[in-house]
Every structure is written in C-alpha cells, then in structure tokens.
Design an enzyme around this catalytic site. Structure first.
Site, PDB file in Angstrom:
ATOM      1  N   ASP A  67     -65.409   1.343 -67.786  1.00  0.00           N
ATOM      2  CA  ASP A  67     -66.478   1.632 -66.834  1.00  0.00           C
ATOM      3  C   ASP A  67     -66.717   0.374 -66.008  1.00  0.00           C
ATOM      4  O   ASP A  67     -67.114  -0.664 -66.547  1.00  0.00           O
ATOM      5  CB  ASP A  67     -67.738   2.040 -67.589  1.00  0.00           C
ATOM      6  CG  ASP A  67     -68.888   2.428 -66.674  1.00  0.00           C
ATOM      7  OD1 ASP A  67     -68.803   2.167 -65.451  1.00  0.00           O
ATOM      8  OD2 ASP A  67     -69.884   2.958 -67.181  1.00  0.00           O
ATOM      9  N   ASN A  94     -60.429  -0.798 -56.975  1.00  0.00           N
ATOM     10  CA  ASN A  94     -60.562   0.401 -56.158  1.00  0.00           C
ATOM     11  C   ASN A  94     -61.712   1.308 -56.607  1.00  0.00           C
ATOM     12  O   ASN A  94     -62.333   1.967 -55.776  1.00  0.00           O
ATOM     13  CB  ASN A  94     -59.249   1.185 -56.187  1.00  0.00           C
ATOM     14  CG  ASN A  94     -59.405   2.591 -55.648  1.00  0.00           C
ATOM     15  OD1 ASN A  94     -59.568   2.798 -54.454  1.00  0.00           O
ATOM     16  ND2 ASN A  94     -59.373   3.580 -56.539  1.00  0.00           N
ATOM     17  N   TYR A 159     -74.115   2.283 -50.531  1.00  0.00           N
ATOM     18  CA  TYR A 159     -72.652   2.177 -50.516  1.00  0.00           C
ATOM     19  C   TYR A 159     -72.200   1.184 -49.450  1.00  0.00           C
ATOM     20  O   TYR A 159     -71.375   0.291 -49.706  1.00  0.00           O
ATOM     21  CB  TYR A 159     -72.059   3.557 -50.256  1.00  0.00           C
ATOM     22  CG  TYR A 159     -70.553   3.602 -50.189  1.00  0.00           C
ATOM     23  CD1 TYR A 159     -69.780   3.587 -51.342  1.00  0.00           C
ATOM     24  CD2 TYR A 159     -69.899   3.685 -48.960  1.00  0.00           C
ATOM     25  CE1 TYR A 159     -68.389   3.646 -51.276  1.00  0.00           C
ATOM     26  CE2 TYR A 159     -68.519   3.753 -48.888  1.00  0.00           C
ATOM     27  CZ  TYR A 159     -67.771   3.728 -50.047  1.00  0.00           C
ATOM     28  OH  TYR A 159     -66.403   3.791 -49.983  1.00  0.00           O
ATOM     29  N   LYS A 163     -70.131  -2.438 -49.777  1.00  0.00           N
ATOM     30  CA  LYS A 163     -68.846  -2.697 -49.132  1.00  0.00           C
ATOM     31  C   LYS A 163     -68.929  -3.909 -48.209  1.00  0.00           C
ATOM     32  O   LYS A 163     -67.955  -4.666 -48.070  1.00  0.00           O
ATOM     33  CB  LYS A 163     -68.377  -1.462 -48.371  1.00  0.00           C
ATOM     34  CG  LYS A 163     -68.089  -0.262 -49.275  1.00  0.00           C
ATOM     35  CD  LYS A 163     -67.018  -0.575 -50.323  1.00  0.00           C
ATOM     36  CE  LYS A 163     -66.652   0.631 -51.153  1.00  0.00           C
ATOM     37  NZ  LYS A 163     -65.533   0.376 -52.086  1.00  0.00           N
ATOM     38  N   THR A 194     -59.415  12.592 -49.882  1.00  0.00           N
ATOM     39  CA  THR A 194     -59.287  12.493 -51.327  1.00  0.00           C
ATOM     40  C   THR A 194     -59.820  13.775 -51.965  1.00  0.00           C
ATOM     41  O   THR A 194     -60.440  14.600 -51.287  1.00  0.00           O
ATOM     42  CB  THR A 194     -60.091  11.301 -51.854  1.00  0.00           C
ATOM     43  OG1 THR A 194     -61.483  11.525 -51.544  1.00  0.00           O
ATOM     44  CG2 THR A 194     -59.631  10.000 -51.207  1.00  0.00           C
TER      45      THR A 194
END
Length: 264
Positions: A67, A94, A159, A163, A194
């Site tokens: 994890d 990733n 998010y 990044k 994806t």
C-alpha cells in the site's frame, strides 16, 4: 514501436500500480525490453495476471503487495524487491489516489489521504531505493505525474496539488541525486483511456466524447502511449536526460484548454 529485447537487458525494475492501466503497460514494455520486474500494488489478483503473461513471453516477473499510503510497506517493498532480484536500478512510481471533489467538499483527512499516497508514498519509495539506485551506474527513477499538476482544474484540487508536488520533487531529486549518478524524470499524461477512465465513460458517455476529441491530436491516449516514452526515459538512450517533465497529452496543454466542462 518495436521493442528492442535487449534494451533493458540485465536491468531490475520496480513498477508500482502495475496491475492495470499505465503501470501494467509500463511493466509489460520493460519486460519485453529484457528487464526483470517487481510488480507492486495493494492487491495481488491483477498482479498475478500480468506476471503470468510476462512469464509466458519468456520474461521474469515477481509480485509484491504494498500500500503506497503506508510508509512501512513501501520501504519493505523496496527491500523485498532488492532481495528477489539481487538489486534495483529502475524505480517507477505510478500508483496514485484520486480524491476528486471540490475543495469545499473535501475534508482535511481526505486531502491528507491523497497526499499520503501520491506524494509521501513516492518520496518514501525513492528514498528507500536510493542506496540501490546509486550502486548502479545507470540508476534511474521515473515518476508518473499528470498535467493536473500544471494548472487548476475544478474538482481535482487534492489530486492536482499532489501532482504539482511530484513535478517539483522530480526536479529537486534530479538536482540533488545527479552527483550520485541517478537520473530522475517524470511523465505528465493527459487523459488516458485506462480501465478507471473506461468505467467513468460508461457511467457518463459525455466523458468519452469530450476527452477523445479535446486535444489537437485527436483520439484517446492509451496506456501504451505512456509506456513507450517511459521505456526511453529509463534506458541508456536517455542517459543525459534528468529533471525532465515529459508531457504526453496530444497537445492539450499547448492550447490551454481542458475538457472538464461536461454536463451532469
């Protein structure tokens, strides 16, 4: 692109989030180029599927559950990978958490959970890998970031902030670790088709149409479109490339527009 089967011959790589999507495509590409791979993710089912395919093609792959939000598990992942392969000289960070919500609707705990996986997990992974990477003349780290880290996008604040931090971390580590012979680069994908995106598009078909046609180079970016440049960046062909933020988005950021203005 035809993969040179000796391009990564003798190299030993860790790829996180390798059970599906971009991580799976990178792991398959590296294995096809001759690298031995440790596939890592929280759950083992998808990893075993990918590993079985790699082995069926004559490659070598190991599976380790970890994890990325747990620093202890991340550190153990690196040490287990080094033991399994007899070293580590390529690391691809990733795996990521999303946490999509407007900032006002996002709790501090939810914010922290995204940063813990995406930023702290990546930092822990690379720091644990440093002794192994520096022991190899071609040690290299690759961070899968996002164009979300370049500008503000409604609903993706946690998010995007993570990044942006990874983009800065990439260049900082490239500057600090270059003397140890380690190259550090990042790939910043735009929308990629994806399994997660496919599910989102199934729920809201307008997502498929909007993202597919929003870039100057029309059509979906596929996981393989990220994996091929990833192979280049970790190979000796890129031996003088470090601190690079490679944008792969079909030209989307070049025109300063996004495709998130979608009807509910």
């Amino acid at each position: 692109m035809t993969v040179n089967e000796t391009m990564l011959a003798g190299r030993k790589a860790i790829v996180t989030g390798a059970g599906k999507g971009i991580g799976e495509a990178i792991a398959r590409q590296f294995a096809a180029a001759g690298a031995e791979i440790v596939l890592a993710a929280r759950t083992g089912g998808d990893l075993e599927r990918v590993a079985a395919d790699i082995r069926a093609e004559g490659g070598t792959a190991h599976c380790v559950s970890a994890d990325m939000g747990d620093v202890g598990q991340v550190t153990a992942l690196v040490e287990q990978a080094a033991a399994l392969m007899g070293g580590v000289d390529i690391v691809v960070s990733n795996a990521a958490a999303t946490g999509n919500a407007p900032i006002l609707d996002l709790s501090v705990d939810e914010w922290n959970a995204v940063q813990q996986v995406n930023v702290t997990g990546t930092l822990a992974l690379l720091k644990a890998a440093f002794p192994h990477l520096s022991a190899h003349p071609a040690g290299t780290a690759l961070i899968i970031s996002s164009i979300r880290g370049l500008s503000g996008t409604p609903g993706t604040g946690a998010y995007g902030a993570s990044k942006a931090a990874l983009n800065h971390l990439t260049r900082t580590l490239a500057a600090e670790w270059g003397a140890a012979g380690i190259r550090v680069n990042a790939i910043l994908p735009g929308p990629v088709f994806t399994p997660l995106m496919e599910e989102s598009a199934r729920i809201n078909p307008k997502i498929r149409e909007a993202y597919e046609n929003c870039s100057p180079v029309a059509g979906w970016c596929l996981p393989e479109d990220i994996a091929r440049p990833a192979l280049f960046l970790v190979s000796d062909a890129a031996r003088k490339i470090s601190g690079n933020l490679m944008i792969i988005d079909g030209g989307l950021t070049a025109i300063n527009q996004d495709c998130l203005l979608l009807a509910d």
